[in-house]
Each structure stands twice: as structure tokens, then as C-alpha cells.
Design a protein around this motif. Structure first.
Motif, PDB file in Angstrom:
ATOM      1  N   LEU A  16       0.838  -1.204   0.000  1.00 18.95           N
ATOM      2  CA  LEU A  16       0.000   0.000   0.000  1.00 18.95           C
ATOM      3  C   LEU A  16       0.872   1.252   0.000  1.00 18.95           C
ATOM      4  CD1 LEU A  16      -2.959  -0.768   2.426  1.00 18.95           C
ATOM      5  CD2 LEU A  16      -3.078  -0.339  -0.027  1.00 18.95           C
ATOM      6  N   ASP A  17       1.990   1.212   0.726  1.00 17.37           N
ATOM      7  CA  ASP A  17       2.904   2.355   0.767  1.00 17.37           C
ATOM      8  C   ASP A  17       3.419   2.704  -0.627  1.00 17.37           C
ATOM      9  OD1 ASP A  17       2.726   2.779   3.500  1.00 17.37           O
ATOM     10  OD2 ASP A  17       4.509   1.591   3.956  1.00 17.37           O
ATOM     11  N   SER A  18       3.654   1.698  -1.442  1.00 12.61           N
ATOM     12  CA  SER A  18       4.240   1.936  -2.760  1.00 12.61           C
ATOM     13  C   SER A  18       3.198   2.134  -3.858  1.00 12.61           C
ATOM     14  CB  SER A  18       5.170   0.783  -3.143  1.00 12.61           C
ATOM     15  OG  SER A  18       4.435  -0.409  -3.260  1.00 12.61           O
ATOM     16  N   LEU A  19       1.932   1.921  -3.537  1.00 14.69           N
ATOM     17  CA  LEU A  19       0.862   2.041  -4.521  1.00 14.69           C
ATOM     18  C   LEU A  19       0.474   3.502  -4.721  1.00 14.69           C
ATOM     19  CD1 LEU A  19      -0.980   0.129  -6.155  1.00 14.69           C
ATOM     20  CD2 LEU A  19      -2.597   0.263  -4.281  1.00 14.69           C
ATOM     21  N   LYS A  20       0.343   3.901  -5.962  1.00 15.98           N
ATOM     22  CA  LYS A  20      -0.129   5.255  -6.264  1.00 15.98           C
ATOM     23  C   LYS A  20      -1.652   5.206  -6.317  1.00 15.98           C
ATOM     24  CE  LYS A  20       0.411   9.101  -9.324  1.00 15.98           C
ATOM     25  NZ  LYS A  20       1.479   9.926  -9.783  1.00 15.98           N
ATOM     26  N   LEU A  21      -2.274   5.592  -5.208  1.00 12.62           N
ATOM     27  CA  LEU A  21      -3.723   5.480  -5.083  1.00 12.62           C
ATOM     28  C   LEU A  21      -4.448   6.566  -5.874  1.00 12.62           C
ATOM     29  CD1 LEU A  21      -3.967   4.665  -1.291  1.00 12.62           C
ATOM     30  CD2 LEU A  21      -4.436   3.120  -3.184  1.00 12.62           C
ATOM     31  N   ALA A  22      -5.651   6.248  -6.291  1.00 12.83           N
ATOM     32  CA  ALA A  22      -6.493   7.173  -7.046  1.00 12.83           C
ATOM     33  C   ALA A  22      -6.929   8.350  -6.179  1.00 12.83           C
ATOM     34  CB  ALA A  22      -7.712   6.429  -7.580  1.00 12.83           C
ATOM     35  N   ASP A  23      -7.500   9.373  -6.825  1.00 11.48           N
ATOM     36  CA  ASP A  23      -7.886  10.613  -6.146  1.00 11.48           C
ATOM     37  C   ASP A  23      -9.133  10.494  -5.281  1.00 11.48           C
ATOM     38  OD1 ASP A  23      -5.760  11.952  -7.270  1.00 11.48           O
ATOM     39  OD2 ASP A  23      -6.917  12.665  -8.979  1.00 11.48           O
ATOM     40  N   SER A  24     -10.036   9.608  -5.619  1.00  6.12           N
ATOM     41  CA  SER A  24     -11.278   9.513  -4.858  1.00  6.12           C
ATOM     42  C   SER A  24     -11.331   8.201  -4.080  1.00  6.12           C
ATOM     43  CB  SER A  24     -12.480   9.592  -5.800  1.00  6.12           C
ATOM     44  OG  SER A  24     -12.598   8.402  -6.544  1.00  6.12           O
ATOM     45  N   LEU A  25     -12.168   8.189  -3.062  1.00 12.63           N
ATOM     46  CA  LEU A  25     -12.334   6.989  -2.247  1.00 12.63           C
ATOM     47  C   LEU A  25     -12.803   5.819  -3.100  1.00 12.63           C
ATOM     48  CD1 LEU A  25     -12.673   5.304   0.312  1.00 12.63           C
ATOM     49  CD2 LEU A  25     -14.876   6.430   0.660  1.00 12.63           C
ATOM     50  N   GLN A  26     -13.829   6.022  -3.899  1.00 12.82           N
ATOM     51  CA  GLN A  26     -14.366   4.922  -4.699  1.00 12.82           C
ATOM     52  C   GLN A  26     -13.326   4.385  -5.672  1.00 12.82           C
ATOM     53  OE1 GLN A  26     -17.985   6.435  -6.414  1.00 12.82           O
ATOM     54  NE2 GLN A  26     -19.202   5.688  -4.703  1.00 12.82           N
ATOM     55  N   ALA A  27     -12.586   5.282  -6.309  1.00 14.10           N
ATOM     56  CA  ALA A  27     -11.566   4.847  -7.256  1.00 14.10           C
ATOM     57  C   ALA A  27     -10.417   4.133  -6.545  1.00 14.10           C
ATOM     58  CB  ALA A  27     -11.037   6.040  -8.050  1.00 14.10           C
ATOM     59  N   ALA A  28     -10.037   4.627  -5.365  1.00 12.99           N
ATOM     60  CA  ALA A  28      -8.966   3.990  -4.598  1.00 12.99           C
ATOM     61  C   ALA A  28      -9.381   2.594  -4.142  1.00 12.99           C
ATOM     62  CB  ALA A  28      -8.581   4.851  -3.403  1.00 12.99           C
ATOM     63  N   VAL A  29     -10.617   2.454  -3.708  1.00 18.76           N
ATOM     64  CA  VAL A  29     -11.113   1.139  -3.284  1.00 18.76           C
ATOM     65  C   VAL A  29     -11.123   0.178  -4.466  1.00 18.76           C
ATOM     66  CG1 VAL A  29     -13.109  -0.132  -2.408  1.00 18.76           C
ATOM     67  CG2 VAL A  29     -12.426   2.008  -1.327  1.00 18.76           C
ATOM     68  N   LEU A  30     -11.616   0.630  -5.612  1.00 13.76           N
ATOM     69  CA  LEU A  30     -11.621  -0.221  -6.804  1.00 13.76           C
ATOM     70  C   LEU A  30     -10.203  -0.597  -7.223  1.00 13.76           C
ATOM     71  CD1 LEU A  30     -14.434   1.421  -8.951  1.00 13.76           C
ATOM     72  CD2 LEU A  30     -14.478  -0.821  -7.842  1.00 13.76           C
ATOM     73  N   GLN A  31      -9.284   0.345  -7.106  1.00 14.88           N
ATOM     74  CA  GLN A  31      -7.892   0.082  -7.452  1.00 14.88           C
ATOM     75  C   GLN A  31      -7.308  -1.010  -6.549  1.00 14.88           C
ATOM     76  OE1 GLN A  31      -5.445   3.506  -6.920  1.00 14.88           O
ATOM     77  NE2 GLN A  31      -3.645   2.549  -7.824  1.00 14.88           N
ATOM     78  N   VAL A  32      -7.540  -0.895  -5.257  1.00 20.77           N
ATOM     79  CA  VAL A  32      -7.047  -1.897  -4.312  1.00 20.77           C
ATOM     80  C   VAL A  32      -7.752  -3.234  -4.563  1.00 20.77           C
ATOM     81  CG1 VAL A  32      -6.983  -2.547  -1.868  1.00 20.77           C
ATOM     82  CG2 VAL A  32      -6.341  -0.241  -2.565  1.00 20.77           C
TER      83      VAL A  32
END
Length: 85
Positions: A16-32
Motif C-alpha cells: 500500500l505504501d508503494s501504490l499510487k492510489l487514485a484521487d477519490s475513495l471509490q476509485a482507490a477502493v476499486l484500485q485496491v
């Protein structure tokens, strides 16, 4: 009782530390969810726990606070070259 081992095993903190997460909560959750092949609720819980423990923030906070926090973290992460929201 919460089984945190399963969350950390399936979605390790160092990843998770190295992951470039998306800008929104929904997008970040989908990315993970897609990256680690886990269910939506599992990804949401792990992200919430991760941000609460490592960044003193929780997705449970209000939407306004969440947007402010995401902007602050994004600026910090751009400076250090790590993941960003």
C-alpha cells in the motif's frame, strides 16, 4: 472480533505504501480491489485501517474533511515521490 491478519496478509502495508492510489475513495477502493483481487468491502476496510493507522485519517470522516485531507496528502506525496491520492 476483527481478523487483521487476513487484511495484512492479502493487502500488505509495504505494498500500500508503494501504490499510487487514485484521487477519490471509490476509485482507490476499486484500485485496491483490482490490484489485490479482494472484495469491495474488504478493500474498503483495509484502506480505512491503513489510512487511520499510518496517516491519522479515516474514510469515516465527513466528505469535506476527506477532500481536504486528500489534497494535503497528494501534495506531500508528490514532494516525496511516493504514492498519491
Amino acid at each position: 472480533m476483527d481478523n487483521s491478519f487476513a487484511y495484512h496478509f492479502c493487502i500488505p502495508t509495504f505494498m500500500l505504501d508503494s501504490l499510487k492510489l487514485a484521487d477519490s475513495l471509490q476509485a482507490a477502493v476499486l484500485q485496491v480491489q483490482d490490484t489485490f483481487n479482494v472484495l469491495h468491502d474488504f478493500a474498503l476496510k483495509r484502506l480505512n485501517d491503513y489510512l487511520t493507522n499510518h496517516h491519522n485519517y479515516s474514510f469515516v470522516d465527513s466528505l469535506t474533511d476527506r477532500r481536504k485531507y486528500i489534497n494535503i496528502i497528494a501534495r506531500k506525496n508528490k514532494k516525496r515521490g511516493g504514492f498519491s491520492f
